[in-house]
Design an enzyme around this catalytic site. Structure first.
Site, PDB file in Angstrom:
ATOM      1  N   GLU A 155      50.315  29.495  39.466  1.00 47.26           N
ATOM      2  CA  GLU A 155      48.938  29.400  39.978  1.00 47.26           C
ATOM      3  C   GLU A 155      48.309  28.051  39.652  1.00 47.26           C
ATOM      4  O   GLU A 155      48.458  27.539  38.539  1.00 47.26           O
ATOM      5  CB  GLU A 155      48.091  30.514  39.348  1.00 47.26           C
ATOM      6  CG  GLU A 155      46.656  30.546  39.830  1.00 47.26           C
ATOM      7  CD  GLU A 155      45.862  31.704  39.248  1.00 47.26           C
ATOM      8  OE1 GLU A 155      44.722  31.920  39.687  1.00 47.26           O
ATOM      9  OE2 GLU A 155      46.393  32.403  38.345  1.00 47.26           O
ATOM     10  N   GLU A 256      39.276  38.909  42.714  1.00 50.53           N
ATOM     11  CA  GLU A 256      39.147  38.355  41.370  1.00 50.53           C
ATOM     12  C   GLU A 256      37.807  37.631  41.286  1.00 50.53           C
ATOM     13  O   GLU A 256      37.746  36.438  41.016  1.00 50.53           O
ATOM     14  CB  GLU A 256      40.316  37.414  41.060  1.00 50.53           C
ATOM     15  CG  GLU A 256      40.452  37.121  39.572  1.00 50.53           C
ATOM     16  CD  GLU A 256      41.479  36.040  39.274  1.00 50.53           C
ATOM     17  OE1 GLU A 256      42.228  36.193  38.296  1.00 50.53           O
ATOM     18  OE2 GLU A 256      41.524  35.036  40.011  1.00 50.53           O
TER      19      GLU A 256
END
Length: 280
Positions: A155, A256
């Protein structure tokens, strides 16, 4: 298609945090969701007891929620840390101790995506040495993920919030995934595309989707500015998700985002109730 044609899951490490961990799967289910994801849920403990792991597994089962994404141990998160695997000394040792524990837990609940945050640059440490340590530990994680049929995710984070984290572009995260795949020969390292983080860095989101959609193993969203629910900022998230689908991405979209001043259960008004239960 809009928001109704995608497979959404709720990140229980940022939403429903007003509740104890073991109560969050049921709260997500009550809000209409059948899939969830988590950062490493035991934060400071890379090797929690079997009792603790069994309790979370039972909470997921009782709620009827499927865990579709899990972080490896990443240090204090939320907090100052952004992963452990490239941090020399005790932290990287804690990551290595966590690898089989995390993979085993993921396997026991049918989770097939494991996210490995790269870790911050450390003052006084040689960046090249950190990168070599990272590749060694990522290869270990990729092999553990492969044994359970899972994907290893890499990520990119945003520089304003994570100034010491070296992966801040889509290209940099994909490059690391390529190095892991070359080292292991497994091909199971993929890019976690977080639209919020890339937007905060000023990246062209459409270009990133066009360039890397076939390399994406998981997607996460929040609006920008503010990291709130879709519609609280300026990102064209509906269009971007449609672009991902058109480019061939069939996977999960993790919510998220921060719920703001509202209880988490009230932050999903942007998503029709009937679109929250994930398709198989």
């Amino acid at each position: 298609m809009g928001y109704t044609g995608h497979r959404f899951d709720v990140n229980l490490s940022i939403l429903f945090t007003e509740l104890p961990l073991l109560d969050r799967p049921a709260a997500a289910a009550a809000a209409g969701f059948t899939a969830v994801e988590l950062w490493w849920p035991w934060i400071d403990d890379p090797t929690p007891s079997r009792t603790e792991r069994d309790a979370l597994r039972q909470a997921l089962t009782d709620a009827g929620t499927r865990l579709v994404g899990l972080n490896f141990y990443a240090g204090r998160l939320p907090g100052p840390d952004r992963g452990a695997l490239s941090v020399p000394g005790e932290e990287s040792a804690r990551f290595r101790a966590n690898v089989e524990v995390a993979a085993s837990f993921a396997d026991s609940v049918g989770c097939r995506a494991l996210n490995a945050l790269y870790g911050n640059r450390v003052p006084g440490a040689d960046p090249a040495a950190q990168d070599a340590l990272a590749l060694e530990n990522l290869a270990l994680a990729a092999r553990a993920a492969d044994r359970i049929g899972a994907t290893l995710l890499l990520e990119a984070l945003n520089r304003p919030e994570s100034p010491d984290y070296p992966l801040v572009t889509a290209a940099s995260a994909v490059e690391v995934a390529d190095k892991v795949n070359a080292a292991t020969g497994l091909g199971n390292a993929k890019f976690l595309l977080d639209l919020y983080h890339l937007a905060r860095n000023g990246e062209d989101l459409g270009a990133a989707i066009a360039a890397y959609a076939d390399r994406v193993g998981h997607v996460q969203i929040a609006d920008d500015p503010g990291r709130g629910a879709p519609g609280t900022g300026t990102l064209p998230l509906e269009r971007l998700l449609d672009d991902l689908t058109a480019a061939g991405y069939p996977g999960w979209v993790g919510l998220e985002y921060k719920p703001g001043d509202r209880p988490s259960a009230e932050s999903f008004d942007w998503l029709p109730y009937e679109a929250r239960a994930a398709r198989a």
